[in-house]
Motif scaffolding. Structure first.
Motif, PDB file in Angstrom:
ATOM      1  N   ILE A  33       0.813  -1.216   0.000  1.00  0.00           N
ATOM      2  CA  ILE A  33       0.000   0.000   0.000  1.00  0.00           C
ATOM      3  C   ILE A  33       0.845   1.264   0.000  1.00  0.00           C
ATOM      4  N   PRO A  68      -5.042  -3.157  -5.904  1.00  0.00           N
ATOM      5  CA  PRO A  68      -5.547  -4.488  -5.553  1.00  0.00           C
ATOM      6  C   PRO A  68      -6.157  -5.241  -6.738  1.00  0.00           C
ATOM      7  N   GLU A  98      -6.314  -5.566   7.513  1.00  0.00           N
ATOM      8  CA  GLU A  98      -6.447  -4.828   6.250  1.00  0.00           C
ATOM      9  C   GLU A  98      -5.933  -5.650   5.066  1.00  0.00           C
ATOM     10  N   THR A 102      -8.081  -6.999   1.792  1.00  0.00           N
ATOM     11  CA  THR A 102      -7.638  -6.824   0.403  1.00  0.00           C
ATOM     12  C   THR A 102      -7.677  -8.152  -0.338  1.00  0.00           C
ATOM     13  N   LYS A 105     -11.260  -9.595  -1.029  1.00  0.00           N
ATOM     14  CA  LYS A 105     -12.039  -8.977  -2.108  1.00  0.00           C
ATOM     15  C   LYS A 105     -11.757  -9.590  -3.474  1.00  0.00           C
TER      16      LYS A 105
END
Length: 123
Positions: A33, A68, A98, A102, A105
């Protein structure tokens, strides 16, 4: 295994060397990130000095992203994020949560997920 694409989520002192080694043989996408980190790695520069520019260059099947969506066609996800701990040795699981969100998803049925966290002491 040759047809499987690997995503390494978190490119710190655990994730980057792992991504580089896998990237010498398998198609790997290194995800982080931190946009500065991704930019530096794309320029073959690891400021942590875990791997050399030469090693990154030799990982011919390795690419880097902070998007992502670019890891959505992977089938193996390796999560390598820190779990900082405070003075009382209580872990902060936020990075792991987190990173899991990611990966969650973009997961498909049959995908593989492995997490490897590193403890980091903070004040």
């Amino acid at each position: 295994m040759k047809n499987k694409k690997i995503a390494v989520i978190g490119l710190g002192y655990v994730g980057l060397p792992l991504a580089v080694e896998f990237g010498k043989i398998f198609e790997v996408i290194g995800f982080d990130i931190d946009s500065v980190r991704i930019s530096e790695l794309k320029e073959l520069n690891d400021k942590t000095l875990e791997v050399s520019s030469k090693e990154i260059k030799h990982a011919k099947n390795l690419s880097f992203t902070l998007n992502p969506e670019e890891i959505s066609n992977c089938s193996i996800y390796i999560v390598t994020v820190p779990t900082p701990i405070d003075r009382n040795k209580r872990p902060d699981l936020t990075p792991l949560i987190e990173a899991s969100k990611t990966a969650g998803k973009v997961l498909n049925v049959g995908d593989i997920v492995k997490a490897k966290t590193a403890q980091v002491r903070t004040s």
